[in-house]
Design a protein around this motif. Structure first.
Motif, PDB file in Angstrom:
ATOM      1  N   UNK A  50       0.822  -1.228   0.000  1.00  0.00           N
ATOM      2  CA  UNK A  50       0.000   0.000   0.000  1.00  0.00           C
ATOM      3  C   UNK A  50       0.853   1.273   0.000  1.00  0.00           C
ATOM      4  N   UNK A  51       2.083   1.185   0.474  1.00  0.00           N
ATOM      5  CA  UNK A  51       2.909   2.395   0.509  1.00  0.00           C
ATOM      6  C   UNK A  51       3.261   2.889  -0.908  1.00  0.00           C
ATOM      7  N   UNK A  52       3.080   1.999  -1.887  1.00  0.00           N
ATOM      8  CA  UNK A  52       3.331   2.394  -3.271  1.00  0.00           C
ATOM      9  C   UNK A  52       2.271   3.387  -3.754  1.00  0.00           C
ATOM     10  N   UNK A  53       1.091   3.366  -3.103  1.00  0.00           N
ATOM     11  CA  UNK A  53       0.015   4.290  -3.513  1.00  0.00           C
ATOM     12  C   UNK A  53      -0.472   5.092  -2.299  1.00  0.00           C
ATOM     13  N   UNK A  54       0.443   5.371  -1.423  1.00  0.00           N
ATOM     14  CA  UNK A  54       0.101   6.061  -0.171  1.00  0.00           C
ATOM     15  C   UNK A  54      -0.501   7.440  -0.420  1.00  0.00           C
ATOM     16  N   UNK A  55      -0.046   8.108  -1.471  1.00  0.00           N
ATOM     17  CA  UNK A  55      -0.549   9.463  -1.739  1.00  0.00           C
ATOM     18  C   UNK A  55      -2.014   9.429  -2.175  1.00  0.00           C
ATOM     19  N   UNK A  96     -12.000  10.179  -9.559  1.00  0.00           N
ATOM     20  CA  UNK A  96     -11.445  10.035 -10.919  1.00  0.00           C
ATOM     21  C   UNK A  96      -9.956   9.698 -10.868  1.00  0.00           C
ATOM     22  N   UNK A  97      -9.638   8.775  -9.984  1.00  0.00           N
ATOM     23  CA  UNK A  97      -8.241   8.368  -9.807  1.00  0.00           C
ATOM     24  C   UNK A  97      -8.155   6.833  -9.853  1.00  0.00           C
ATOM     25  N   UNK A  98      -7.697   6.344 -10.991  1.00  0.00           N
ATOM     26  CA  UNK A  98      -7.686   4.895 -11.206  1.00  0.00           C
ATOM     27  C   UNK A  98      -6.684   4.168 -10.320  1.00  0.00           C
ATOM     28  N   UNK A  99      -5.806   4.920  -9.649  1.00  0.00           N
ATOM     29  CA  UNK A  99      -4.812   4.248  -8.795  1.00  0.00           C
ATOM     30  C   UNK A  99      -5.470   3.536  -7.615  1.00  0.00           C
ATOM     31  N   UNK A 100      -6.724   3.878  -7.301  1.00  0.00           N
ATOM     32  CA  UNK A 100      -7.466   3.148  -6.267  1.00  0.00           C
ATOM     33  C   UNK A 100      -7.619   1.669  -6.638  1.00  0.00           C
ATOM     34  N   UNK A 101      -7.549   1.402  -7.950  1.00  0.00           N
ATOM     35  CA  UNK A 101      -7.723   0.007  -8.372  1.00  0.00           C
ATOM     36  C   UNK A 101      -6.565  -0.879  -7.907  1.00  0.00           C
ATOM     37  N   UNK A 102      -5.443  -0.255  -7.542  1.00  0.00           N
ATOM     38  CA  UNK A 102      -4.337  -1.044  -6.978  1.00  0.00           C
ATOM     39  C   UNK A 102      -4.719  -1.642  -5.623  1.00  0.00           C
ATOM     40  N   UNK A 103      -5.628  -0.960  -4.930  1.00  0.00           N
ATOM     41  CA  UNK A 103      -6.132  -1.506  -3.659  1.00  0.00           C
ATOM     42  C   UNK A 103      -7.097  -2.651  -3.961  1.00  0.00           C
ATOM     43  N   UNK A 104      -7.921  -2.440  -4.992  1.00  0.00           N
ATOM     44  CA  UNK A 104      -8.961  -3.431  -5.301  1.00  0.00           C
ATOM     45  C   UNK A 104      -8.386  -4.713  -5.906  1.00  0.00           C
ATOM     46  N   UNK A 105      -7.283  -4.584  -6.680  1.00  0.00           N
ATOM     47  CA  UNK A 105      -6.815  -5.742  -7.457  1.00  0.00           C
ATOM     48  C   UNK A 105      -6.416  -6.959  -6.608  1.00  0.00           C
ATOM     49  N   UNK A 106      -5.531  -6.823  -5.610  1.00  0.00           N
ATOM     50  CA  UNK A 106      -5.167  -8.041  -4.864  1.00  0.00           C
ATOM     51  C   UNK A 106      -6.341  -8.687  -4.136  1.00  0.00           C
ATOM     52  N   UNK A 107      -7.206  -7.861  -3.538  1.00  0.00           N
ATOM     53  CA  UNK A 107      -8.347  -8.448  -2.821  1.00  0.00           C
ATOM     54  C   UNK A 107      -9.367  -9.024  -3.810  1.00  0.00           C
ATOM     55  N   UNK A 108      -9.493  -8.361  -4.973  1.00  0.00           N
ATOM     56  CA  UNK A 108     -10.387  -8.889  -6.016  1.00  0.00           C
ATOM     57  C   UNK A 108      -9.913 -10.244  -6.502  1.00  0.00           C
ATOM     58  N   UNK A 109      -8.592 -10.357  -6.733  1.00  0.00           N
ATOM     59  CA  UNK A 109      -8.031 -11.648  -7.182  1.00  0.00           C
ATOM     60  C   UNK A 109      -8.219 -12.721  -6.104  1.00  0.00           C
ATOM     61  N   UNK A 110      -8.053 -12.331  -4.842  1.00  0.00           N
ATOM     62  CA  UNK A 110      -8.163 -13.315  -3.749  1.00  0.00           C
ATOM     63  C   UNK A 110      -9.588 -13.819  -3.556  1.00  0.00           C
ATOM     64  N   UNK A 111     -10.596 -13.049  -4.032  1.00  0.00           N
ATOM     65  CA  UNK A 111     -11.979 -13.536  -3.879  1.00  0.00           C
ATOM     66  C   UNK A 111     -12.203 -14.843  -4.640  1.00  0.00           C
ATOM     67  N   UNK A 112     -11.356 -15.101  -5.654  1.00  0.00           N
ATOM     68  CA  UNK A 112     -11.494 -16.356  -6.412  1.00  0.00           C
ATOM     69  C   UNK A 112     -11.358 -17.572  -5.497  1.00  0.00           C
ATOM     70  N   UNK A 113     -10.628 -17.390  -4.383  1.00  0.00           N
ATOM     71  CA  UNK A 113     -10.308 -18.531  -3.515  1.00  0.00           C
ATOM     72  C   UNK A 113     -11.240 -18.623  -2.317  1.00  0.00           C
ATOM     73  N   UNK A 114     -12.180 -17.684  -2.193  1.00  0.00           N
ATOM     74  CA  UNK A 114     -12.883 -17.533  -0.918  1.00  0.00           C
ATOM     75  C   UNK A 114     -14.230 -18.240  -0.806  1.00  0.00           C
TER      76      UNK A 114
END
Lengths: 187, 483
Positions: free
Chosen positions: B19-24, B243-261
């Motif tokens: 998350x520190x990669x998109x802390x701003x 209007x900031x697509x960088x939020x999707x960096x937060x969504x991506x890992x948890x979105x991918x992990x839902x496949x296993x849940x």
């Protein structure tokens, strides 16, 4: 200069007042829900206890309970015994169903390394069955089998084949070395 | 001295390094609260990849891959650590470990037979270095996430992590408040108290709802799925609103992990993908960069499950194949529509994509009605079981759903439409309609908190409530002056 008529202006104001009351509606409803939830908490939590056998070291309690040793508890004690005694062994069974404890769950949950199903003669004589029952074992009533006997291996036996055999309506789970020579399965 | 806090700290550190990669973008408070969930998501995904790989599975190796990958990413893209970041990181760790210690000390977890299957598989994967042929039954019956994460517990000599799921519950509540404050605008207004009150009340409703709370202590993947679902919805909302697509960096890992849940995850995650694709303020490319990998992950994981579990377990080969292919079918449709739009310059494909959440809801509602009229015996008894669960006070959800209905009915009268709230609304509606569709076709549904359909319903509670928080909290009365 507003182009709206006085009527539409006052209507907008009324609507705006209604919209403004949303905050209080939410606070009121939330307070009611929180109050009802907390006041009913103890009564509800008791009804959940059968699902949660114990608060505190649940897993150990669940496995160790005497009451979990029969079929009404889905034979968890059997799984526990298999995990304790047969972890890493290879299970050989004469049909697919026999390698399962229930319709949906494989034997493997007890820690069996792998399972192989193939055709062999699984029937014991009465004397052979009695011989196995003279060894250290656990017997449980299991709906799909009738009765399951898990013959427990001595501690010096290293993991090898564990074989499913039967006598009448009793299924035995036995280390291969404990079986008569004629029943030892050549893969 | 239990090694569990060490594992919890490690998950947090992995998440923080990400998350520190998109802390701003997120700000330090949300980043701190999201670090643990993202850590367990990244660890779970890496564990799933490891279990698919043809080498010996090891929890240590999974951790090493996570740490190495994030070290490289930070070296490449990261900025130097600021004093503020350091304070938040350490503060978050102290709070997390404090909460974990309480849950380790006072074990409040509850288990059922299903839990035992999942834990047993985790233990065996750790001991035997991967999946064995006799795990076929479980692979097509239970989602593997919890088993995978518990391999770390087995590697540390623990039966299972006692604090992992309660921490997920706490993370959900914390993110609920932080997302709520950001959405309503707590830091910017002079009415900070009033605008913070709404999300805090929302989180308190969740925390006191017994049916919701209980799932946080029940050793199944429910609280993790609840958390991940909420994070994806929240990230989509902020990506769209700001209007900031960088939020999707937060969504991506948890979105991918839902496949296993969840085994039904391809169905229950579909509204999330459809709504995200329709979020028009996020650039089209970034929407596809989320939808396509998550859909592909479902396809690959379910293909793997079919191969490994062939004709064993609760779900048939056909069911697994159909479920695994469904998100990919949607992604393919989105890609084709985008291609038509780009190549021909037509506007209608974008309109179709925007309308997709409502098309999906209409199709699901029609399906439930049609199935109920065709097979009323099965459908009505299942719906009766669902009603029984919702209306019986002993299951502890009746006040929650009653309040939701009251607030929904009053919303058009006492609130105004709020930009972006539809993201939560459409997600919740789609999810509930999918649950209804699953309910009507499920003959074995029963009235109880352990029923999987009822657990699925619990998972959407924060999303439903957050929609109401946005509706009721986004416009404070005019006599509360704004800054």
């Amino acid at each position: 200069v507003s182009l709206q008529s006085p009527t539409s202006n006052s209507r907008t104001q009324i609507r705006s007042r209604f919209h403004a009351s949303g905050l209080f509606v939410f606070i009121f409803v939330a307070a009611a829900v929180i109050f009802l939830n907390i006041s009913n908490f103890t009564a509800i939590s008791k009804s959940f206890l059968p699902l949660a056998p114990h608060y505190g070291q649940a897993l150990q309690y669940f496995l160790g309970q005497e009451q979990n040793r029969d079929a009404s508890d889905r034979n968890w004690y059997a799984y526990y015994l298999i995990e304790q005694n047969y972890s890493g062994w290879t299970l050989l069974a004469f049909n697919r169903e026999i390698a399962f404890f229930s319709d949906m769950y494989a034997f493997n949950f007890g820690g069996i390394k792998t399972g192989k199903v193939f055709s062999y003669d699984p029937d014991l004589t009465a004397a052979e069955a009695n011989g196995l029952l003279s060894r250290r074992h656990w017997r449980g009533e299991i709906k799909r089998y009738g009765s399951l006997v898990i013959v427990l291996p001595e501690s010096d036996l290293s993991p090898a084949h564990v074989i499913m055999v039967r006598h009448e309506k009793t299924i035995f789970m036995v280390p291969e070395t404990y079986l008569p020579e004629r029943m030892r399965v050549a893969e | 001295m239990t090694p569990e806090p060490f594992a919890i700290a490690l998950f947090y550190a992995i998440g923080w390094a990400y998350v520190r990669l998109i802390l701003t973008v997120t700000g330090p408070a949300i980043a701190t609260a999201a670090a643990f969930p993202i850590g367990i998501a990244l660890w779970g995904i890496t564990a799933a990849l490891s279990v698919m790989a043809p080498f010996h599975y090891s929890a240590v190796l999974v951790t090493a891959i996570c740490v190495l990958g994030l070290a490289v990413a930070n070296w490449w893209k990261g900025v130097s650590v600021s004093a503020l970041e350091f304070r938040f990181c350490v503060g978050g760790l102290v709070v997390l470990l404090g909460a974990a210690s309480i849950f380790i000390l006072i074990d409040v977890t509850s288990i059922t037979t299903d839990t035992m299957f999942v834990l047993s598989v985790g233990k065996q994967i750790a001991e035997q270095g991967g999946l064995t042929p006799t795990m076929k039954g479980v692979l097509a019956s239970f989602a593997l996430y919890l088993a995978l994460i518990e391999t770390a517990a087995a590697a540390l000599g623990l039966e299972y992590f006692r604090s992992l799921l309660p921490l997920c519950l706490i993370s959900t509540l914390l993110l609920f408040i932080l997302f709520g404050c950001r959405a309503i605008g707590c830091p910017e207004t002079k009415t900070r108290f009033w605008s913070a009150l709404i999300p805090i009340l929302g989180a308190t409703i969740l925390a006191t709802t017994y049916g919701f709370l209980w799932h946080g202590f029940y050793i199944k993947a429910s609280p993790v799925y609840t958390l991940f679902l909420f994070i994806v919805c929240g990230s989509t909302y902020f990506a769209d609103r700001e209007r900031d697509a960088r939020w999707m960096f937060i969504a991506l890992p948890v979105g991918l992990a839902t496949t296993l849940l969840r085994m039904e995850a391809p169905l229950t995650t579909l509204p999330m993908l459809v709504v995200l694709m329709a979020a028009g303020n996020i650039p089209r490319r970034d929407r596809l960069l989320f939808v396509v990998p998550v859909s592909a992950a479902f396809a690959v994981w379910y293909a793997f499950l079919v191969l490994k579990s062939f004709a064993h377990g609760l779900f048939s080969v056909y069911e697994l194949t159909a479920m695994g292919a469904l998100p990919s079918a949607f992604a393919a449709t989105a890609l084709i529509l985008t291609w038509i739009q780009i190549s021909r310059g037509a506007r209608w494909p974008e309109r179709v994509i925007m309308a997709m959440p409502w098309i999906m809801c209409a199709v699901l509602a029609l399906f439930s009605v049609a199935y109920t009229s065709l097979r009323p015996e099965t459908a009505l008894s299942s719906l009766e079981a669902l009603y029984c669960y919702l209306s019986e006070p002993k299951f502890g959800v009746v006040t929650f759903w009653s309040a939701v209905i009251i607030l929904l009915l009053l919303a058009p009268l006492v609130t105004r439409r709020v930009d972006g709230a539809g993201i939560f609304g459409a997600n919740a509606l789609g999810y509930i309609l999918i649950l209804l569709a699953i309910t009507v076709i499920t003959p074995w549904k029963h009235c109880g908190s352990g029923d999987s359909g009822n657990r699925i319903l619990t998972q959407i509670m924060p999303v439903v409530l957050f929609y109401l928080v946005l509706r009721y909290g986004s416009r404070l009365p005019s006599y509360f002056p704004r800054g």
